[in-house]
Design an enzyme around this catalytic site. Structure first.
Site: not given
Ligand code: TYM
Length: 334
Positions: A114, A198, A201
């Site tokens: 990032k 992957k 967004k």
């Molecule tokens: P974020 O907002 O990027 O994504 C949310 C969830 O979607 C999953 N995900 C995917 N799974 C499969 N294939 C993909 N292409 C894909 N893109 C996204 C992510 O793995 C996630 O589960 N850091 C985290 C948010 C967060 C969090 C937490 C998660 C903040 N605090 C505590 C768990 C526990 C994030 O940026 O997810």
């Protein structure tokens, strides 16, 4: 120690949620509601580690909340709230900043991705983001964390931080070591334009992803344009490993049709990808369009969404304050 099972997970409100979020995380969030207590958080403080236009952030928090509800999260079963409304997240994050090690953060691959080539210009928040993520989970003493595969390294760090806190403050088992729940069949949905990346967004082309707000028409167009392969579908899964775009389409279809990937491949081998694409578009439309319509409906009543977040944050605050009281005591804070 026998800890009560509790699931926690978060999603960033940074625009359209997509099929990766849905298959990798949200569907699991929904099914877990019948297995254990669940807390689901719209992680607005994580989102601002990269600059967000304030008015867009505000709208995106509501849209992510609407997406939670539209995919089947039930505010009577799960606690649904936005992170910034429970100040315990930032307080615990500070304490954990002092437990976590710089060497551990330096290994985080998502920061490297990032921050890009000029790391000096990345926000400090982006660098310590994984410590805030550990705080989110540990604030509720969560035992299970449903996520996609891309969050695995952050989850390992959360476990290391929990373990170090328990050792440093001589309180074995105080924080449970949170267990990642990552789907075996579809841990990472890939981009429709490049099967080695992957679905995300942040990829520029909207044709790289299926958004939860897409219409049937958009889904049809995107699947038609999706990269596949010029040769017919092979009969051997090993041959597909060299064709990541084709494998991705087949894996998504296998997940949506709840049919084993090997069975799908044996049924479709020898056929052109246009055959798979027609079936896949139909399956996606059946699954995503009702979600898309529900999101739009929910967004027409923003005060309803705000009330759900407020109620959720009140419930989350009660648990957070109780745990924080003990955490402050362990650390020696008065
Ligand atoms: P974020 O907002 O990027 O994504 C949310 C969830 O979607 C999953 N995900 C995917 N799974 C499969 N294939 C993909 N292409 C894909 N893109 C996204 C992510 O793995 C996630 O589960 N850091 C985290 C948010 C967060 C969090 C937490 C998660 C903040 N605090 C505590 C768990 C526990 C994030 O940026 O997810």
């Amino acid at each position: 120690m026998n800890q009560k099972k509790l699931a926690f997970s978060g999603v960033q409100p940074t625009g359209n949620l997509h099929l990766g979020n849905y298959l990798g995380a949200l569907k699991k969030f929904v099914s877990l509601q019948n297995e254990m207590d669940c807390i689901y958080c719209v992680v607005d403080l994580h989102a601002i580690t990269v600059f967000q236009k304030p008015s867009e952030l505000h709208d995106n928090v509501l849209e992510t909340t609407a997406s939670f509800l539209a995919t089947g999260l039930n505010p009577d079963k799960s606690i649904i709230f936005n992170q910034s409304s429970v100040s315990g997240h930032t307080e615990l994050a500070w304490i954990l900043n002092c437990v976590s090690r710089i060497g551990w953060l330096n290994r985080m691959t998502q920061f490297k991705d990032k921050a890009g080539s000029d790391k000096e210009k990345a926000s400090v928040g982006l660098y310590i983001y994984p410590n805030l993520m550990a705080a989110d989970i540990l604030l509720y003493k969560a035992t299970h964390v449903p996520v996609g595969d891309d969050q695995k390294q952050h989850l390992e760090l959360s476990r290391d931080i929990a373990q170090k806190f328990n050792n440093d403050f001589n309180c074995k088992d105080f924080f449970p070591l949170p267990e990642p729940l990552i789907s075996k069949s579809i841990s990472r949905v890939m981009s429709l334009r490049d099967g080695t990346k992957k679905m995300s967004k942040s990829e520029e082309s909207d044709y790289s992803r299926i958004n939860l707000k897409d219409s049937a028409d958009e889904i049809n167009k995107k699947i038609k344009k999706a990269k596949s392969d010029s040769e017919p579908i092979p009969d051997d899964i090993k041959l597909l490993e060299k064709k990541p775009e084709a494998l991705n389409l087949l894996t998504i279809y296998s997940e949506l049709s709840k049919t084993d990937l090997k069975k799908i491949i044996s049924e479709m081998s020898g056929k052109e990808y246009s055959f798979l694409k027609t079936k896949l578009a139909e399956a996606l439309i059946e699954e995503i369009v009702p979600v898309s319509e529900e999101i739009k409906k929910l967004l027409s009543d923003k005060s309803h969404l705000k009330r759900i977040l407020k109620k959720g944050s009140e419930k989350a605050n009660v648990i957070a304050e109780e745990n924080l009281k003990n955490i402050r005591e362990k650390v020696g804070l008065i």
